[in-house]
Write an enzyme that holds these catalytic residues in place. Structure first.
Site, PDB file in Angstrom:
ATOM      1  N   LYS A  71      83.391  50.741  40.739  1.00 29.73           N
ATOM      2  CA  LYS A  71      82.940  51.280  42.032  1.00 29.73           C
ATOM      3  C   LYS A  71      84.018  51.254  43.116  1.00 29.73           C
ATOM      4  O   LYS A  71      84.015  52.096  44.012  1.00 29.73           O
ATOM      5  CB  LYS A  71      81.688  50.536  42.512  1.00 29.73           C
ATOM      6  CG  LYS A  71      80.451  50.860  41.674  1.00 29.73           C
ATOM      7  CD  LYS A  71      79.198  50.222  42.250  1.00 29.73           C
ATOM      8  CE  LYS A  71      77.996  50.535  41.379  1.00 29.73           C
ATOM      9  NZ  LYS A  71      76.729  50.073  41.937  1.00 29.73           N
ATOM     10  N   ASN A  92      79.665  55.048  44.149  1.00 34.41           N
ATOM     11  CA  ASN A  92      78.926  55.088  42.884  1.00 34.41           C
ATOM     12  C   ASN A  92      78.653  56.526  42.457  1.00 34.41           C
ATOM     13  O   ASN A  92      78.037  56.758  41.423  1.00 34.41           O
ATOM     14  CB  ASN A  92      77.612  54.306  42.981  1.00 34.41           C
ATOM     15  CG  ASN A  92      76.553  55.076  43.734  1.00 34.41           C
ATOM     16  OD1 ASN A  92      76.849  55.711  44.733  1.00 34.41           O
ATOM     17  ND2 ASN A  92      75.329  55.027  43.254  1.00 34.41           N
TER      18      ASN A  92
HETATM   19  P1  NDP Z   1      77.507  41.223  42.744  1.00 34.06           P
HETATM   20  O1  NDP Z   1      77.931  40.407  41.590  1.00 34.06           O
HETATM   21  O2  NDP Z   1      78.521  41.970  43.548  1.00 34.06           O
HETATM   22  O3  NDP Z   1      76.716  40.258  43.799  1.00 34.06           O
HETATM   23  C1  NDP Z   1      75.718  39.388  43.359  1.00 34.06           C
HETATM   24  C2  NDP Z   1      75.105  38.670  44.555  1.00 34.06           C
HETATM   25  O4  NDP Z   1      74.045  37.849  44.086  1.00 34.06           O
HETATM   26  C3  NDP Z   1      76.070  37.753  45.294  1.00 34.06           C
HETATM   27  O5  NDP Z   1      75.793  37.780  46.673  1.00 34.06           O
HETATM   28  C4  NDP Z   1      75.730  36.380  44.702  1.00 34.06           C
HETATM   29  O6  NDP Z   1      75.981  35.323  45.584  1.00 34.06           O
HETATM   30  C5  NDP Z   1      74.254  36.505  44.528  1.00 34.06           C
HETATM   31  N1  NDP Z   1      73.719  35.595  43.520  1.00 34.06           N
HETATM   32  C6  NDP Z   1      73.760  35.733  42.169  1.00 34.06           C
HETATM   33  N2  NDP Z   1      73.150  34.697  41.570  1.00 34.06           N
HETATM   34  C7  NDP Z   1      72.693  33.891  42.572  1.00 34.06           C
HETATM   35  C8  NDP Z   1      71.969  32.671  42.600  1.00 34.06           C
HETATM   36  N3  NDP Z   1      71.571  32.056  41.472  1.00 34.06           N
HETATM   37  N4  NDP Z   1      71.670  32.119  43.798  1.00 34.06           N
HETATM   38  C9  NDP Z   1      72.054  32.733  44.940  1.00 34.06           C
HETATM   39  N5  NDP Z   1      72.750  33.886  44.981  1.00 34.06           N
HETATM   40  C10 NDP Z   1      73.069  34.460  43.808  1.00 34.06           C
HETATM   41  O7  NDP Z   1      76.406  42.193  42.185  1.00 34.06           O
HETATM   42  P2  NDP Z   1      75.883  43.566  42.839  1.00 34.06           P
HETATM   43  O8  NDP Z   1      75.743  43.353  44.297  1.00 34.06           O
HETATM   44  O9  NDP Z   1      76.698  44.705  42.372  1.00 34.06           O
HETATM   45  O10 NDP Z   1      74.461  43.722  42.151  1.00 34.06           O
HETATM   46  C11 NDP Z   1      73.389  42.838  42.473  1.00 34.06           C
HETATM   47  C12 NDP Z   1      72.146  43.323  41.762  1.00 34.06           C
HETATM   48  O11 NDP Z   1      71.772  44.581  42.295  1.00 34.06           O
HETATM   49  C13 NDP Z   1      72.308  43.524  40.259  1.00 34.06           C
HETATM   50  O12 NDP Z   1      71.342  42.728  39.607  1.00 34.06           O
HETATM   51  C14 NDP Z   1      71.998  44.981  40.017  1.00 34.06           C
HETATM   52  O13 NDP Z   1      71.180  45.166  38.883  1.00 34.06           O
HETATM   53  C15 NDP Z   1      71.229  45.368  41.265  1.00 34.06           C
HETATM   54  N6  NDP Z   1      71.408  46.772  41.610  1.00 34.06           N
HETATM   55  C16 NDP Z   1      70.311  47.565  41.622  1.00 34.06           C
HETATM   56  C17 NDP Z   1      70.416  48.901  41.896  1.00 34.06           C
HETATM   57  C18 NDP Z   1      69.195  49.743  41.870  1.00 34.06           C
HETATM   58  O14 NDP Z   1      69.342  50.975  41.881  1.00 34.06           O
HETATM   59  N7  NDP Z   1      67.998  49.184  41.882  1.00 34.06           N
HETATM   60  C19 NDP Z   1      71.718  49.528  42.220  1.00 34.06           C
HETATM   61  C20 NDP Z   1      72.820  48.580  42.222  1.00 34.06           C
HETATM   62  C21 NDP Z   1      72.652  47.256  41.923  1.00 34.06           C
HETATM   63  P3  NDP Z   1      77.463  34.658  45.761  1.00 34.06           P
HETATM   64  O15 NDP Z   1      78.232  35.628  46.623  1.00 34.06           O
HETATM   65  O16 NDP Z   1      77.171  33.387  46.437  1.00 34.06           O
HETATM   66  O17 NDP Z   1      78.024  34.522  44.378  1.00 34.06           O
END
Ligand code: NDP
Length: 283
Positions: A71, A92
């Protein structure tokens, strides 16, 4: 009689690609509307991204989606960026316009479209959990549509503050970082709550978004962006508290609808696409 056997091409570059249901959803819309368009789901290694984009150019693709991990990396292979993609810093959806490929971000726009079915964020206050790519897209689109303030609740302070700084710099919305420790209670003056973390994504379906469930008031609009499963633990908790709830299929379907509009110029029926992904996820 002259016949046209040349279909218009679109598709997706990602790695991994095999579990991404977008191809089924987009092709269902093409078929439903009798559009002679194809969507090809391609697994592209990061080292091959430049060649994949050159291939799309050579074959005259009308555009393509980029999913993880491309992306941000795809930007240098494109000819320009749309407004929100520029602010978000991620693409995207690439769209061919006058022979050039312009990067758009339909993730956030798709989220906004599904949010608008329940509430207009203009002048409202939101809490967003997460500060990754998806949170960035959702937060920026809400901010660009006039959100008054946003609290970014995230584990990693660096990522959280980075998103806050971006919103404060690039939009009129007031953003503040909140360190996520223990169960977070939603403040009384908040209107919209968004889970934009990856918590709850299959197979970790029992994972919980650490919030004080009692603080979910029935007047809140609560959105989860996890598409699989659509009825996450967070969605179930918010529903049980009487909130107005939006699941992750809303964002998935609407980003597809917007991408198709960019590529083809057609407004397709979201219900056909939603039904396809519901069948895939066994809703
Ligand atoms: P990233 O890896 O960039 O970010 C993940 C985020 O989740 C971070 O802020 C991370 O926190 C947080 N996180 C993960 N696990 C935990 C936990 N156990 N406790 C607290 N915080 C947590 O992923 P993306 O932003 O790209 O994607 C996130 C989700 O969005 C994915 O599951 C994806 O499937 C979904 N998505 C859905 C779409 C849709 O069309 N419905 C489109 C795009 C994405 P930290 O920064 O502290 O690590």
């Amino acid at each position: 009689m002259s016949r046209n056997f040349l279909s218009q091409l679109t598709g997706s570059f990602a790695m991994p690609a095999r579990e991404n249901p977008t191809v089924a959803m987009i092709e269902a819309a093409y078929q439903h509307h009798g559009l002679d368009w194809r969507y090809i789901n391609c697994e592209v290694h990061p080292d091959d991204l430049a060649n994949a984009v050159l291939g799309a150019r050579a074959m005259g693709w009308a555009g393509f989606n980029c999913s993880l991990p491309h992306k941000v990396a795809v930007i240098k292979h494109l000819d320009g960026l749309g407004e929100s993609a520029k602010v978000i810093g991620a693409v995207n959806c690439a769209v061919r316009r006058d022979g050039t490929y312009i990067g758009e971000n339909t993730d956030g726009k798709g989220f906004l479209q599904s949010l608008l079915t329940k509430i207009n964020p203009s002048g409202k206050s939101a809490v967003i959990f997460g500060a990754g790519g998806a949170a960035r897209a959702c937060a920026v689109e809400m901010a660009l549509s006039g959100l008054s303030s946003i609290l970014v609740v995230n584990r990693d302070p660096y990522r959280g503050q980075e998103l806050v700084d971006l919103i404060n710099k690039a939009t009129m919305t007031k953003a503040q970082y909140i360190s996520w420790m223990g169960d977070y209670s939603i403040p009384d003056d908040v209107d919209i709550v968004v889970n934009a973390t990856s918590i709850g994504l299959f197979p970790a379906v029992t994972a919980r978004v650490a919030i004080n469930v009692e603080s979910l008031r029935s007047s809140l609009v609560v959105a989860d962006i996890i598409p699989n499963p659509p009825r996450t633990r967070f969605v179930k908790e918010a529903t049980a508290r009487g909130c107005q709830v939006i699941d992750g299929l809303g964002m998935l379907v609407n980003q597809g609808v917007i991408s198709i509009k960019y590529w083809t110029g057609f407004d397709v029926d979201p219900a056909v696409m939603r039904k396809t992904v519901e069948d895939i996820f066994g809703v």
